[in-house]
Design an enzyme around this catalytic site. Structure first.
Site, PDB file in Angstrom:
ATOM      1  CG  PHE A   1      -1.837   1.096   1.330  1.00  0.00           C
ATOM      2  CD1 PHE A   1      -3.141   1.348   0.294  1.00  0.00           C
ATOM      3  CD2 PHE A   1      -1.421   2.258   1.654  1.00  0.00           C
ATOM      4  CE1 PHE A   1      -3.849   2.242   0.420  1.00  0.00           C
ATOM      5  CE2 PHE A   1      -2.410   3.548   1.793  1.00  0.00           C
ATOM      6  CZ  PHE A   1      -3.544   3.456   1.153  1.00  0.00           C
TER       7      PHE A   1
ATOM      8  CG  ASP B   1       5.672   3.827   1.514  1.00  0.00           C
ATOM      9  OD1 ASP B   1       5.854   4.641   2.643  1.00  0.00           O
ATOM     10  OD2 ASP B   1       4.790   3.589   0.775  1.00  0.00           O
TER      11      ASP B   1
ATOM     12  CE  LYS C   1      -0.322   7.067   6.130  1.00  0.00           C
ATOM     13  NZ  LYS C   1      -1.333   7.913   5.930  1.00  0.00           N
TER      14      LYS C   1
END
Length: 406
Positions: free
Chosen positions: A147, A232, A261
């Site tokens: 994801f 990531d 984030k």
């Protein structure tokens, strides 16, 4: 979870959303009105322990005083200049983040998906301009279960039907291999491979931790074949896994960090691609950008985040509290839980189907004052702010035990 029948503020707010908001989410029927630390309060005044942290965007909790102070001070000065001009926060932020990562350059963006797209563009430009791959032939190796965001490029190499179906056609240039299988990854690398793009721990997939040595093997494969290793770390980085980056768990340094984030402190969207001059230096003026990327408000908050991480306090808390949480969750295995995976203060809890779906368990937890999120049907994700207390974790696990028995 049953909605209240009374005409409460929460009911009215949810009804307004239903009438006028696109239905791209199916949230739990909890309307959060305020938050502090690891706790939030709904529109009726009920408090909940937050075990999601906005998918790790709130690693430092709600309204952390130091982050609020940095944001408030900057709000009184200037919030946006665009990159058409310099601003007095960008250089300090880039310097601090580059030092935290041990790299030369920082390319700031806003969201995680933007940062992944940026890394893809950088990898392709590097392949053509440095490695000598033929134009439009570059390949990037990715992992099943990944994801990395929801842009059309990214969902094109996803194998999650809910993310991928009905959004094609998809661009070529990606080769997917099983996650955690170092031999399959090595075999997929060819002369036109620009990079390997993986999550050191797969968050959305259910906190999937690869076998020990996998990240080292990925690093070795990339070195042997002369390709970039892109990590990531949008969810796994910045303290969540008990280390600054999840790659640190195997003492591995990728060529490119993709961050987001928690970098914005839970206050502003902020992401970044961080790499050395030999990689990120391939991008030329005018080839990539963002109106809000590197804005002074985000940089002021991001600089404070980096300074907080530099002390190591949050990484240590995540490691110690993660061990505590793992001990409590392990006691549920065989009692409504089939498996538990923990990395730092981050856990994937697989729910026994006999006790319901993970969504149903999340609804029962919310009724008991604990907020968590399901994924892939039977997995409950737990990712509290790193400021949570051990006693609060104990209470949350007890509420999970009761919810499983309900």
């Amino acid at each position: 979870m049953n909605m209240p029948t009374l005409d409460t503020a929460s009911v009215r707010i949810i009804a307004a959303e239903k009438d006028h908001l696109a239905r791209n989410y199916l949230p739990l029927p909890v309307v959060i009105a305020s938050g502090e630390g690891a706790w939030v309060t709904d529109a009726e005044g009920k408090r909940y322990l937050d075990l999601l942290s906005a998918y790790s965007a709130l690693n430092f909790g709600h309204r952390h005083p130091a982050l609020l102070a940095a944001a408030t001070a900057q709000l009184g000065r200037v919030t946006l200049t665009s990159r058409a001009f310099h601003n007095d926060r960008l250089g300090a932020f880039a310097t601090a983040l580059a030092e935290l990562c041990g790299k030369d350059l920082v390319l700031p963006m806003n969201t995680g998906a933007e940062a992944v797209e940026t890394a893809i563009k950088v990898a392709r430009a590097w392949a053509y301009r440095v490695k000598g791959v033929a134009q439009d032939a570059a390949q990037i190796v990715v992992a099943h279960g990944n994801f990395h965001g929801r842009t059309t490029t990214i969902v094109g190499f996803s194998d999650d039907p809910s993310a991928r179906d009905d959004f094609g056609p998809y661009p070529p240039g990606f080769v997917a291999v099983p996650y955690g299988d170092a031999a399959a990854l090595d075999a997929a690398i060819g002369p036109d491979t620009a990079a390997v793009l993986i999550e050191p721990i797969q968050g959305e997939a259910g906190v999937i931790i690869p076998p020990d040595g996998y990240l080292r093997a990925v690093r070795e494969s990339c070195d042997r074949h002369g390709v970039l290793f892109i990590a990531d770390e949008i969810q796994s980085g910045l303290g969540r896994a008990g280390t600054t980056f999840a790659c640190d768990r195997e003492d591995v340094v990728p060529d490119v960090y993709v961050l987001g984030k928690a970098l914005g402190g839970g206050i502003v969207p902020l992401s970044a691609v961080v790499a050395d001059e030999a990689v990120l230096g391939v991008i030329r003026p005018g080839e990539h950008g963002s109106t809000f990327g590197g804005n002074p408000l985000a940089c002021a908050v991001g600089l404070q985040v980096v300074e907080m991480l530099a002390s190591g306090e949050f990484q240590q808390r995540a490691a110690l509290l993660g061990e505590h949480l793992a001990g409590r969750l392990d006691g549920l295995v065989g009692h409504g839980v089939t498996a538990v995976r923990v990395a730092g203060l981050w856990a994937g809890v697989d729910i026994d189907p006999a006790r319901g779906t993970a969504r149903e368990v999340a609804e029962r937890l919310a009724e008991r004052g604990v907020l968590a999120k399901d994924t892939h049907g039977q997995t409950l994700r737990i990712a509290p702010p790193l400021v949570v207390r051990a006693t609060e974790l104990d209470w949350a696990v007890e509420q999970l035990r009761v919810a499983l028995d309900a």
